[in-house]
Design a protein around this motif. Structure first.
Motif, PDB file in Angstrom:
ATOM      1  N   MET A   1       0.841  -1.111  -0.077  1.00 53.45           N
ATOM      2  CA  MET A   1      -0.003   0.111  -0.028  1.00 53.45           C
ATOM      3  C   MET A   1       1.000   1.434  -0.047  1.00 53.45           C
ATOM      4  O   MET A   1       0.651   2.171  -0.584  1.00 53.45           O
ATOM      5  N   ASN A   2       1.954   1.119   0.546  1.00 49.55           N
ATOM      6  CA  ASN A   2       2.868   2.244   0.731  1.00 49.55           C
ATOM      7  C   ASN A   2       3.530   2.576  -0.706  1.00 49.55           C
ATOM      8  O   ASN A   2       3.376   3.772  -1.193  1.00 49.55           O
ATOM      9  N   SER A   3       3.672   1.723  -1.534  1.00 47.61           N
ATOM     10  CA  SER A   3       4.108   2.021  -2.931  1.00 47.61           C
ATOM     11  C   SER A   3       2.957   2.550  -3.824  1.00 47.61           C
ATOM     12  O   SER A   3       3.381   3.432  -4.624  1.00 47.61           O
ATOM     13  N   ASP A   4       1.705   2.230  -3.423  1.00 51.33           N
ATOM     14  CA  ASP A   4       0.534   2.760  -4.376  1.00 51.33           C
ATOM     15  C   ASP A   4       0.562   4.276  -3.861  1.00 51.33           C
ATOM     16  O   ASP A   4       0.235   5.144  -4.772  1.00 51.33           O
ATOM     17  N   MET A   5       0.904   4.756  -2.523  1.00 47.38           N
ATOM     18  CA  MET A   5       0.700   6.034  -2.185  1.00 47.38           C
ATOM     19  C   MET A   5       1.680   6.807  -2.943  1.00 47.38           C
ATOM     20  O   MET A   5       1.739   7.907  -3.283  1.00 47.38           O
ATOM     21  N   ASP A   6       3.022   6.266  -2.833  1.00 51.67           N
ATOM     22  CA  ASP A   6       4.214   6.856  -3.427  1.00 51.67           C
ATOM     23  C   ASP A   6       4.025   7.093  -5.060  1.00 51.67           C
ATOM     24  O   ASP A   6       4.246   8.199  -5.515  1.00 51.67           O
ATOM     25  N   GLY A   7       3.306   6.235  -5.837  1.00 56.18           N
ATOM     26  CA  GLY A   7       2.880   6.237  -7.036  1.00 56.18           C
ATOM     27  C   GLY A   7       1.799   7.397  -7.514  1.00 56.18           C
ATOM     28  O   GLY A   7       1.956   8.239  -8.107  1.00 56.18           O
ATOM     29  N   ASP A   8       1.081   7.714  -6.263  1.00 56.05           N
ATOM     30  CA  ASP A   8      -0.186   8.697  -6.485  1.00 56.05           C
ATOM     31  C   ASP A   8       0.717   9.837  -6.139  1.00 56.05           C
ATOM     32  O   ASP A   8       0.544  10.847  -6.879  1.00 56.05           O
ATOM     33  N   ILE A   9       1.585  10.093  -5.253  1.00 53.25           N
ATOM     34  CA  ILE A   9       2.423  11.340  -4.966  1.00 53.25           C
ATOM     35  C   ILE A   9       3.144  11.616  -6.093  1.00 53.25           C
ATOM     36  O   ILE A   9       3.074  12.961  -6.589  1.00 53.25           O
ATOM     37  N   GLU A  10       3.873  10.684  -6.958  1.00 51.77           N
ATOM     38  CA  GLU A  10       4.573  11.065  -7.974  1.00 51.77           C
ATOM     39  C   GLU A  10       3.888  11.605  -9.265  1.00 51.77           C
ATOM     40  O   GLU A  10       4.022  12.385  -9.881  1.00 51.77           O
ATOM     41  N   ASN A  11       2.665  10.603  -9.087  1.00 54.16           N
ATOM     42  CA  ASN A  11       1.717  11.171 -10.303  1.00 54.16           C
ATOM     43  C   ASN A  11       1.063  12.610 -10.163  1.00 54.16           C
ATOM     44  O   ASN A  11       0.935  13.478 -10.920  1.00 54.16           O
ATOM     45  N   GLN A  12       0.964  13.051  -8.807  1.00 54.45           N
ATOM     46  CA  GLN A  12       0.435  14.275  -8.367  1.00 54.45           C
ATOM     47  C   GLN A  12       1.513  15.326  -8.605  1.00 54.45           C
ATOM     48  O   GLN A  12       1.230  16.463  -9.346  1.00 54.45           O
ATOM     49  N   VAL A  13       2.779  15.041  -8.165  1.00 53.64           N
ATOM     50  CA  VAL A  13       3.908  15.954  -8.516  1.00 53.64           C
ATOM     51  C   VAL A  13       3.884  16.066 -10.008  1.00 53.64           C
ATOM     52  O   VAL A  13       4.246  17.228 -10.785  1.00 53.64           O
ATOM     53  N   GLU A  14       3.953  15.203 -10.793  1.00 57.22           N
ATOM     54  CA  GLU A  14       4.217  15.195 -12.164  1.00 57.22           C
ATOM     55  C   GLU A  14       2.934  15.949 -13.014  1.00 57.22           C
ATOM     56  O   GLU A  14       3.139  16.865 -13.724  1.00 57.22           O
ATOM     57  N   LEU A  15       1.772  15.687 -12.644  1.00 60.00           N
ATOM     58  CA  LEU A  15       0.680  16.444 -12.929  1.00 60.00           C
ATOM     59  C   LEU A  15       0.729  18.196 -12.665  1.00 60.00           C
ATOM     60  O   LEU A  15       0.403  18.854 -13.610  1.00 60.00           O
ATOM     61  N   GLU A  16       1.170  18.405 -11.382  1.00 65.44           N
ATOM     62  CA  GLU A  16       1.410  19.860 -11.151  1.00 65.44           C
ATOM     63  C   GLU A  16       2.488  20.482 -11.980  1.00 65.44           C
ATOM     64  O   GLU A  16       2.355  21.397 -12.292  1.00 65.44           O
ATOM     65  N   GLU A  17       3.659  19.307 -12.201  1.00 65.20           N
ATOM     66  CA  GLU A  17       4.732  20.038 -12.936  1.00 65.20           C
ATOM     67  C   GLU A  17       4.041  20.332 -14.395  1.00 65.20           C
ATOM     68  O   GLU A  17       4.513  21.284 -14.979  1.00 65.20           O
ATOM     69  N   LYS A  18       3.434  19.375 -14.883  1.00 61.48           N
ATOM     70  CA  LYS A  18       2.917  19.573 -16.459  1.00 61.48           C
ATOM     71  C   LYS A  18       1.863  20.780 -16.258  1.00 61.48           C
ATOM     72  O   LYS A  18       1.976  21.516 -17.447  1.00 61.48           O
ATOM     73  N   THR A  19       1.194  20.950 -15.318  1.00 58.61           N
ATOM     74  CA  THR A  19       0.202  22.056 -15.279  1.00 58.61           C
ATOM     75  C   THR A  19       0.909  23.409 -15.186  1.00 58.61           C
ATOM     76  O   THR A  19       0.758  24.490 -15.892  1.00 58.61           O
ATOM     77  N   ARG A  20       1.910  23.535 -14.379  1.00 61.28           N
ATOM     78  CA  ARG A  20       2.973  24.703 -14.161  1.00 61.28           C
ATOM     79  C   ARG A  20       3.400  24.986 -15.477  1.00 61.28           C
ATOM     80  O   ARG A  20       3.436  26.192 -16.165  1.00 61.28           O
ATOM     81  N   LEU A  21       4.064  24.070 -16.156  1.00 66.20           N
ATOM     82  CA  LEU A  21       4.539  24.226 -17.702  1.00 66.20           C
ATOM     83  C   LEU A  21       3.752  24.565 -18.722  1.00 66.20           C
ATOM     84  O   LEU A  21       3.972  25.525 -19.504  1.00 66.20           O
ATOM     85  N   ILE A  22       2.439  24.023 -18.744  1.00 60.38           N
ATOM     86  CA  ILE A  22       1.528  24.409 -19.766  1.00 60.38           C
ATOM     87  C   ILE A  22       0.905  25.781 -19.507  1.00 60.38           C
ATOM     88  O   ILE A  22       0.914  26.858 -20.270  1.00 60.38           O
ATOM     89  N   ASN A  23       0.786  26.149 -18.400  1.00 59.78           N
ATOM     90  CA  ASN A  23       0.579  27.456 -17.883  1.00 59.78           C
ATOM     91  C   ASN A  23       1.622  28.620 -18.215  1.00 59.78           C
ATOM     92  O   ASN A  23       1.412  29.746 -18.745  1.00 59.78           O
ATOM     93  N   GLN A  24       2.953  28.250 -18.020  1.00 64.99           N
ATOM     94  CA  GLN A  24       4.147  28.913 -18.698  1.00 64.99           C
ATOM     95  C   GLN A  24       4.048  29.114 -20.156  1.00 64.99           C
ATOM     96  O   GLN A  24       4.153  30.413 -20.714  1.00 64.99           O
ATOM     97  N   VAL A  25       3.815  28.227 -20.906  1.00 69.32           N
ATOM     98  CA  VAL A  25       3.624  28.166 -22.104  1.00 69.32           C
ATOM     99  C   VAL A  25       2.552  29.164 -22.444  1.00 69.32           C
ATOM    100  O   VAL A  25       2.807  29.978 -23.513  1.00 69.32           O
ATOM    101  N   LEU A  26       1.258  29.002 -22.124  1.00 68.64           N
ATOM    102  CA  LEU A  26       0.342  29.848 -22.450  1.00 68.64           C
ATOM    103  C   LEU A  26       0.706  31.415 -22.220  1.00 68.64           C
ATOM    104  O   LEU A  26       0.401  32.250 -22.958  1.00 68.64           O
ATOM    105  N   GLU A  27       1.121  31.486 -20.931  1.00 68.96           N
ATOM    106  CA  GLU A  27       1.476  32.963 -20.637  1.00 68.96           C
ATOM    107  C   GLU A  27       2.680  33.422 -21.731  1.00 68.96           C
ATOM    108  O   GLU A  27       2.396  34.551 -21.936  1.00 68.96           O
ATOM    109  N   LEU A  28       3.652  32.565 -21.982  1.00 72.52           N
ATOM    110  CA  LEU A  28       4.727  33.081 -23.061  1.00 72.52           C
ATOM    111  C   LEU A  28       3.939  33.486 -24.465  1.00 72.52           C
ATOM    112  O   LEU A  28       4.112  34.201 -25.246  1.00 72.52           O
TER     113      LEU A  28
END
Length: 93
Positions: free
Chosen positions: A1-28
């Motif tokens: 169960m611990n590895s599932d939570m790590d995967g979820d956290i990694e996915n969340q971090v990756e999603l946030e990073e993608k969202t941040r990058l998309i927002n930067q591209v739109l701003e540019l």
């Protein structure tokens, strides 16, 4: 169960990073569009100023030309009048 939570956290971090990058591209993209519009406006203003400058240059050239022509004509007409007066005086003497 611990590895599932790590995967979820990694996915969340990756999603946030993608969202941040998309927002930067739109701003540019918005910045680029704004700058392009400004460049177009400056080019248009530059063309107007060049045109006005050309017209004013021609106007000044015409004024200078007219002025020198007027002075030349004026001095020539004075000479002609003077010569005419002298001839008249000579012929009447």
């Amino acid at each position: 169960m611990n590895s599932d939570m790590d995967g979820d956290i990694e996915n969340q971090v990756e999603l946030e990073e993608k969202t941040r990058l998309i927002n930067q591209v739109l701003e540019l993209q918005n910045t680029l569009e704004d700058l392009s519009a400004r460049v177009d406006a400056v080019k248009e203003e530059n063309l107007k100023l060049k045109s006005e400058n050309q017209v004013l240059g021609q106007y000044i050239e015409n004024l200078m030309s007219a002025s020198s022509v007027f002075q030349t004509t004026d001095s020539k007409s004075k000479r002609k009048v003077t010569k005419g007066v002298r001839r008249d005086k000579q012929s009447s003497v």
